[in-house]
Design a protein around this motif. Structure first.
Motif, PDB file in Angstrom:
ATOM      1  N   THR A  12       0.964  -1.177  -0.029  1.00  0.00           N
ATOM      2  CA  THR A  12       0.158  -0.072   0.136  1.00  0.00           C
ATOM      3  C   THR A  12       0.969   1.225   0.002  1.00  0.00           C
ATOM      4  OG1 THR A  12      -1.652  -1.137   1.319  1.00  0.00           O
ATOM      5  CG2 THR A  12      -1.660   1.324   1.187  1.00  0.00           C
ATOM      6  N   TYR A  14       2.376   5.113   0.089  1.00  0.00           N
ATOM      7  CA  TYR A  14       1.921   6.231   0.983  1.00  0.00           C
ATOM      8  C   TYR A  14       2.428   7.399   0.618  1.00  0.00           C
ATOM      9  CZ  TYR A  14       0.332   2.593   4.409  1.00  0.00           C
ATOM     10  OH  TYR A  14      -0.036   1.574   5.015  1.00  0.00           O
ATOM     11  N   ILE A  20      -2.995   7.510   1.591  1.00  0.00           N
ATOM     12  CA  ILE A  20      -2.561   6.389   0.340  1.00  0.00           C
ATOM     13  C   ILE A  20      -2.485   7.012  -0.797  1.00  0.00           C
ATOM     14  CG2 ILE A  20      -3.786   4.678  -0.683  1.00  0.00           C
ATOM     15  CD1 ILE A  20      -5.118   4.079   2.133  1.00  0.00           C
ATOM     16  N   HIS A  22      -3.166   6.621  -4.376  1.00  0.00           N
ATOM     17  CA  HIS A  22      -4.004   5.799  -5.098  1.00  0.00           C
ATOM     18  C   HIS A  22      -3.405   5.685  -6.627  1.00  0.00           C
ATOM     19  CE1 HIS A  22      -7.028   4.701  -2.292  1.00  0.00           C
ATOM     20  NE2 HIS A  22      -6.871   5.794  -1.648  1.00  0.00           N
ATOM     21  N   LEU A  25      -0.601   3.195  -6.116  1.00  0.00           N
ATOM     22  CA  LEU A  25      -1.267   1.810  -6.186  1.00  0.00           C
ATOM     23  C   LEU A  25      -1.823   1.176  -7.471  1.00  0.00           C
ATOM     24  CD1 LEU A  25      -2.219  -0.383  -4.308  1.00  0.00           C
ATOM     25  CD2 LEU A  25      -4.297   0.876  -3.999  1.00  0.00           C
ATOM     26  N   PRO A  42      -4.967  -7.301  -2.274  1.00  0.00           N
ATOM     27  CA  PRO A  42      -4.703  -6.145  -2.071  1.00  0.00           C
ATOM     28  C   PRO A  42      -5.283  -5.936  -0.444  1.00  0.00           C
ATOM     29  CG  PRO A  42      -6.922  -5.991  -3.007  1.00  0.00           C
ATOM     30  CD  PRO A  42      -6.245  -7.276  -3.522  1.00  0.00           C
ATOM     31  N   ALA A  43      -4.498  -4.904   0.265  1.00  0.00           N
ATOM     32  CA  ALA A  43      -4.828  -4.772   1.652  1.00  0.00           C
ATOM     33  C   ALA A  43      -4.635  -6.166   2.470  1.00  0.00           C
ATOM     34  CB  ALA A  43      -6.273  -4.136   1.805  1.00  0.00           C
ATOM     35  N   GLY A  47       0.171  -5.785   2.300  1.00  0.00           N
ATOM     36  CA  GLY A  47      -0.331  -4.350   1.985  1.00  0.00           C
ATOM     37  C   GLY A  47      -0.779  -3.616   3.353  1.00  0.00           C
ATOM     38  N   LEU A  52      -4.638  -0.252   8.277  1.00  0.00           N
ATOM     39  CA  LEU A  52      -5.334   0.546   7.734  1.00  0.00           C
ATOM     40  C   LEU A  52      -6.610   0.652   8.408  1.00  0.00           C
ATOM     41  CD1 LEU A  52      -5.007  -1.129   4.164  1.00  0.00           C
ATOM     42  CD2 LEU A  52      -3.996   0.940   4.889  1.00  0.00           C
ATOM     43  N   GLU A  56     -10.039   3.303   4.556  1.00  0.00           N
ATOM     44  CA  GLU A  56      -8.775   3.189   3.863  1.00  0.00           C
ATOM     45  C   GLU A  56      -8.674   1.904   3.120  1.00  0.00           C
ATOM     46  OE1 GLU A  56      -5.300   5.750   5.885  1.00  0.00           O
ATOM     47  OE2 GLU A  56      -5.737   3.859   6.900  1.00  0.00           O
ATOM     48  N   VAL A  60      -8.352   1.165  -0.889  1.00  0.00           N
ATOM     49  CA  VAL A  60      -7.332   0.263  -1.547  1.00  0.00           C
ATOM     50  C   VAL A  60      -7.848  -0.581  -2.534  1.00  0.00           C
ATOM     51  CG1 VAL A  60      -5.489  -1.328  -1.089  1.00  0.00           C
ATOM     52  CG2 VAL A  60      -5.628   0.665   0.151  1.00  0.00           C
TER      53      VAL A  60
END
Length: 299
Positions: A12, A14, A20, A22, A25, A42-43, A47, A52, A56, A60
């Protein structure tokens, strides 16, 4: 659900402000799919699911799903406190995820009946297929997996304990329940190191954090693994993965921190890790750069 290829667990990214990124990402995920990923998660652990918020995590998953654009399955992370896990699971469903990876509950350890209820309540709330992650405070017995295999929403098992005997018994128990559609994963850190053993007990899939950092080397290893080219597989294991694991084991949390550091070394501004994880020192980053160079030299 079919996973054809290496499993990609993106970081993820930053921004400098800690929010985040995006756009980064989406670029990261799209590059992984183009490099041959058979599924995007993801996440999840790589991640930084632990760091998160529910909002968030949903954002993601939404960005990752858009970048994947239906080319491969998207399996989102959830877990922790039950209320949070349900909120995250619903957010993932709304964001277009194809399924969930259910990480362990937070802090407490329940009975096996409690674990079954935990998984089934998350599944029911989201309506999505779920894969259970066997590690930490969520260690599933053979009998528990028999019961979960009777729920068609439970479609997979990811082992993060390293007990291949227990994993073998679970593989057989699920087969005895008639589930030939079940996906089994090796979810140990830097799973390439142990995957040859897992394949031998009927667990052909593995999560690859290294793919997020250096997909060309990770893909070369995966090709050698699938093709049964043991000479090539061991060459990559000795020349790249063994030194990477040695560096990873120096500091807790480096299974994630090194991946982000490796991406930064290659010019992708994915930012630092969030607390309580820490970034590598300058000396450790230099060693990582040398490991990445050595891996590429093998190509």
């Amino acid at each position: 659900m079919n996973f054809d290829g290496i499993l990609f667990f993106p970081v993820t990214p930053y921004s400098a402000a800690g929010t985040i990124d995006h756009d980064m990402l989406a670029q990261h995920v799209a590059h992984g799919v183009e490099a041959g990923a058979g599924g995007v998660f993801p996440a999840c652990g790589t991640g930084e699911f632990h760091a998160l918020s529910a909002r968030e995590a949903a954002s993601v998953v939404r960005s990752a799903t858009a970048a994947v654009d239906g080319r491969v399955p998207v399996i989102a992370g959830t877990g922790g406190a039950l209320g949070h896990a349900i909120e995250v699971a619903k957010g993932a469903a709304d964001a277009g995820a194809d399924g969930l990876l259910v990480l362990p509950p937070y802090l407490v350890g329940g009975t096996q009946d409690g674990l079954i209820a935990y998984v089934e309540q998350i599944a029911a709330a989201s309506g999505l297929p779920v894969i259970v992650y066997h590690r930490g405070s969520a260690q599933y017995t053979v009998q528990t997996m028999r019961r979960l295999a009777q729920n068609p929403q439970v479609i997979g098992f990811k082992d993060g304990t390293g007990d291949v005997g227990a994993a073998q018994l679970i593989v057989r128990a699920v087969a005895e329940e008639g589930r030939d559609d079940f996906a089994f994963f090796n979810g140990l850190l830097t799973a390439e190191l142990t995957q040859a053993a897992y394949r031998g007990i009927g667990i052909p899939l593995y999560s690859s954090a290294a793919f997020a950092m250096i997909p060309d080397v990770a893909s070369a290893y995966h090709r050698a693994y699938v093709d049964g080219d043991e000479g090539r597989r061991l060459e990559l294991l000795d020349g790249f993965y063994r030194p990477l694991v040695a560096l990873r084991d120096e500091t807790p949390g480096f299974g994630v921190s090194l991946i982000k550091a490796g991406l930064r070394l290659q010019g992708l501004p994915v930012g630092s890790v969030r607390a309580p994880l820490v970034d590598p020192t300058a000396a450790q980053e230099q060693r990582l750069a040398e490991i990445l160079d050595a891996g590429r030299a093998l190509l």
